[in-house]
Design an enzyme around this catalytic site. Sequence first.
Site, mmCIF file in Angstrom:
data_model
loop_
_atom_site.group_PDB
_atom_site.id
_atom_site.type_symbol
_atom_site.label_atom_id
_atom_site.label_comp_id
_atom_site.label_asym_id
_atom_site.label_seq_id
_atom_site.Cartn_x
_atom_site.Cartn_y
_atom_site.Cartn_z
ATOM 1 N N SER A 155 -0.206 -41.918 4.599
ATOM 2 C CA SER A 155 0.724 -42.053 5.717
ATOM 3 C C SER A 155 -0.017 -42.729 6.854
ATOM 4 C CB SER A 155 1.202 -40.663 6.171
ATOM 5 O OG SER A 155 1.810 -40.695 7.445
ATOM 6 N N TYR A 168 -0.611 -31.855 8.674
ATOM 7 C CA TYR A 168 -0.147 -33.031 7.926
ATOM 8 C C TYR A 168 -1.151 -34.180 8.050
ATOM 9 C CZ TYR A 168 2.991 -36.809 6.446
ATOM 10 O OH TYR A 168 3.555 -37.894 5.798
#
Length: 268
Positions: A155, A168
Amino acid sequence: MAREFEGKTIFITGAAKGQGRAVALAFAAEGANVIAFDLGEKISYPAYNRSSNEDLEKLKDEVEALGANIVIYAGDVRRAADVKEAVERGIEAFGKIDILFSNAGIAAYGYSHELEEEQWDAVIDINFKGGWLVSKYVIPHMIEQKSGVILYNSSIAGLRGMNRMSHYAASKHALIGLARSQAIELAPYGIRVVTIHPTGVNTPMNDGLAELEGTTAVEIAERSAGNLLPVPWIETEDVVESVKFLASDKARYITGSQFVLDAGLLTR
């Protein structure tokens, strides 16, 4: 005209929805055999997760409608026994695994000092440990055949900090260290390893996060992205094209690096 991945086999985690599903269908259309791994059940954190076996069965029907072969497996990437069995079933069915798209992941919000240990562990274990576990059982087969491509879906959070998403971001940063190290270890066997770093992608995850935050899916994408290009997110097709390129011989000298698909976000 020959299809690009005719006769190849791709193993995909998080295959039932979103980016994983889009990749599965795209590779099936290009002649690949598909091994589709997904949870198939709800988990307690994050609460929006709605994975089901029905999603896997629907994917199976759609892949077979394209004339491709598929093995589906409902399991948890955090459980070694599940991963090992899924890999063995795939090898039994197709004889090899050419491409691993390690895509299973979850996201949630929370200040780092307010997260419960169970919340931290859930994100780290699914996003990072799960990637390692799948590679652990796929790599020996790739070493034996002296070829393979491992793609970790990281990501933009793997390349920057994220407000209220420390768990995350940490999990996505960790994938880079894993991939870089594996690229060194596996290069002698002709195996390439790359991390992919999308900005926000238009998938059901945005709807789930929006539900938890009491806002809209577009606002979820925009609050964490701030893309330079005037789009709130990219589409699953954009990720598909990146995976297809990196898995192909066109990218034969790309390994140990980070493939950024960020609509200009990281230039800000």
